[in-house]
Design a protein around this motif. Sequence first.
Motif, mmCIF file in Angstrom:
data_model
loop_
_atom_site.group_PDB
_atom_site.id
_atom_site.type_symbol
_atom_site.label_atom_id
_atom_site.label_comp_id
_atom_site.label_asym_id
_atom_site.label_seq_id
_atom_site.Cartn_x
_atom_site.Cartn_y
_atom_site.Cartn_z
ATOM 1 N N HIS A 161 1.000 -1.269 0.032
ATOM 2 C CA HIS A 161 -0.004 -0.062 0.112
ATOM 3 C C HIS A 161 0.831 1.418 0.029
ATOM 4 O O HIS A 161 0.513 2.268 -0.564
ATOM 5 C CB HIS A 161 -0.883 -0.138 1.343
ATOM 6 C CG HIS A 161 -2.024 -0.984 1.103
ATOM 7 N ND1 HIS A 161 -2.732 -1.377 2.347
ATOM 8 C CD2 HIS A 161 -2.472 -1.686 -0.059
ATOM 9 C CE1 HIS A 161 -3.886 -2.307 1.822
ATOM 10 N NE2 HIS A 161 -3.476 -2.539 0.607
ATOM 11 N N ARG A 162 1.895 1.458 0.761
ATOM 12 C CA ARG A 162 2.940 2.329 0.766
ATOM 13 C C ARG A 162 3.257 2.776 -0.555
ATOM 14 O O ARG A 162 3.736 3.694 -1.005
ATOM 15 C CB ARG A 162 3.986 2.125 1.559
ATOM 16 C CG ARG A 162 3.507 2.316 3.176
ATOM 17 C CD ARG A 162 4.845 2.205 4.341
ATOM 18 N NE ARG A 162 4.253 3.050 5.414
ATOM 19 C CZ ARG A 162 5.027 2.683 6.641
ATOM 20 N NH1 ARG A 162 6.300 2.264 6.322
ATOM 21 N NH2 ARG A 162 4.931 3.531 7.768
ATOM 22 N N ALA A 163 3.724 1.720 -1.269
ATOM 23 C CA ALA A 163 4.107 1.629 -2.521
ATOM 24 C C ALA A 163 3.299 2.234 -3.633
ATOM 25 O O ALA A 163 3.692 3.364 -4.234
ATOM 26 C CB ALA A 163 4.762 0.365 -3.097
ATOM 27 N N LEU A 164 2.290 2.037 -3.444
ATOM 28 C CA LEU A 164 1.353 2.529 -4.306
ATOM 29 C C LEU A 164 0.948 3.945 -3.979
ATOM 30 O O LEU A 164 0.652 4.982 -4.798
ATOM 31 C CB LEU A 164 -0.274 1.689 -4.323
ATOM 32 C CG LEU A 164 -1.301 2.086 -5.222
ATOM 33 C CD1 LEU A 164 -0.693 2.184 -6.735
ATOM 34 C CD2 LEU A 164 -2.476 1.154 -5.058
ATOM 35 N N ALA A 165 0.997 4.094 -2.488
ATOM 36 C CA ALA A 165 0.606 5.480 -2.235
ATOM 37 C C ALA A 165 1.452 6.482 -2.734
ATOM 38 O O ALA A 165 1.494 7.538 -2.906
ATOM 39 C CB ALA A 165 0.576 5.478 -0.649
ATOM 40 N N GLY A 166 2.895 6.121 -2.793
ATOM 41 C CA GLY A 166 3.904 7.129 -2.930
ATOM 42 C C GLY A 166 3.682 7.173 -4.414
ATOM 43 O O GLY A 166 3.870 8.573 -4.670
ATOM 44 N N GLU A 167 3.309 6.285 -5.341
ATOM 45 C CA GLU A 167 3.210 6.596 -6.873
ATOM 46 C C GLU A 167 1.826 7.478 -6.996
ATOM 47 O O GLU A 167 2.034 8.567 -7.875
ATOM 48 C CB GLU A 167 2.694 5.377 -7.584
ATOM 49 C CG GLU A 167 3.910 4.129 -7.406
ATOM 50 C CD GLU A 167 3.412 2.958 -8.413
ATOM 51 O OE1 GLU A 167 2.735 3.252 -9.342
ATOM 52 O OE2 GLU A 167 3.977 2.018 -7.781
ATOM 53 N N LEU A 168 0.883 7.514 -6.011
ATOM 54 C CA LEU A 168 -0.257 8.213 -6.119
ATOM 55 C C LEU A 168 0.047 9.726 -5.997
ATOM 56 O O LEU A 168 -0.220 10.586 -6.488
ATOM 57 C CB LEU A 168 -1.376 7.754 -5.230
ATOM 58 C CG LEU A 168 -2.628 8.464 -4.965
ATOM 59 C CD1 LEU A 168 -3.420 8.847 -6.176
ATOM 60 C CD2 LEU A 168 -3.455 8.008 -4.034
ATOM 61 N N LEU A 169 0.945 9.881 -4.721
ATOM 62 C CA LEU A 169 1.283 11.310 -4.242
ATOM 63 C C LEU A 169 2.167 11.808 -5.621
ATOM 64 O O LEU A 169 1.980 13.156 -5.428
ATOM 65 C CB LEU A 169 1.929 11.064 -3.011
ATOM 66 C CG LEU A 169 0.937 10.835 -1.840
ATOM 67 C CD1 LEU A 169 1.799 10.512 -0.785
ATOM 68 C CD2 LEU A 169 0.033 11.885 -1.680
ATOM 69 N N GLN A 170 3.143 11.169 -6.077
ATOM 70 C CA GLN A 170 4.064 11.601 -7.007
ATOM 71 C C GLN A 170 3.048 12.187 -8.530
ATOM 72 O O GLN A 170 3.544 13.124 -8.954
ATOM 73 C CB GLN A 170 4.840 10.622 -7.255
ATOM 74 C CG GLN A 170 6.043 11.000 -8.293
ATOM 75 C CD GLN A 170 6.891 12.284 -7.824
ATOM 76 O OE1 GLN A 170 7.087 12.379 -6.404
ATOM 77 N NE2 GLN A 170 7.065 13.377 -8.654
#
Length: 337
Positions: free
Chosen positions: A39-48
Amino acid sequence: MIHAAPLPALDELVDGVRQGHRATLARAITLVESRKAQHRALAGELLQALLPHQAARQAAGIRVGITGVPGVGKSTTIDSLGCHLLAQGHRVAVLAVDPSSTRTGGSILGDKTRMARLSMDERAFIRPSPAAGTLGGVAARTRETLLLCEAAGYDVVLVETVGVGQSETAVSDMTDTFLVLMLPGAGDELQGIKKGIIELADIVAVNKADGANLARARAAASEYRAALHVLGGREPFWSTPVLTYSGLTGEGIEALWAQVLLHRARSEAAGALEARRSAQQVKWMWTLFDDRLRERMRAEPALRAQWPAIERAVAAGTLSPTLGASRIAALLGWPEL
């Protein structure tokens, strides 16, 4: 066999947030708050992915931190202020952090029930999150949530902190204006004037200035002004004002918001707003790094096996905290602290 829920599609989240869909925004925030690695990996992509869109909107956005002792009327104030802002054509997001139990980690999460009018309006978004012991009375991912709200088109974000004596530096480090709410006539008129918090205050407001409380509220405001005069201002271009208002009746809310806008205007004119936000970005990066480092340390097998014994020795007084920290560093292969 229980299967894990599939991860949401990145494109779907990005489009939904950019279009201001409240349900998608809520899903995105849940993703950002998750501690799971995937989830953190996807969240990082989302925020970027949202960064250019959010950056274009944040220039016009207003971020206000609101704190005060329990019972001062933070939620009632936000309900009145939020409705006033909606009437002016704003879209308002409220990040309300509930106190978590220090024993169970549980949280009431009842802010929506205390903001009845605001929560019913489609132009408002209220997100209660447990503080879970986070220093500063804000949830660990409050800043990312703030950025998501701005990307979704909310031009005013109000961050309500726990206000139970924790350091309020964290919320000051993610907002443009820090509002401290006070109570009238609570014994000592200077109750709540804790030097550390007042030094962070951009605006001080005495609530419950109505009915029989009106005279006491005005007297308290006079005392606070005298105290602030002694403490001095936070910024060279701004003298912290002290106002009275009623969150219940709405009297004084318009004047309170006018001070928020005036503080922002003077911050922009002095070049302080841009500098403040840039510094906040860097500081938040290091805050996240510290959080990740602590989590990584606790996940190390060698450390996890020996950590309890070190903690017990420190608690018993047979091992100094300094030597305990050195032993933990040694387990990680780090140089002696």
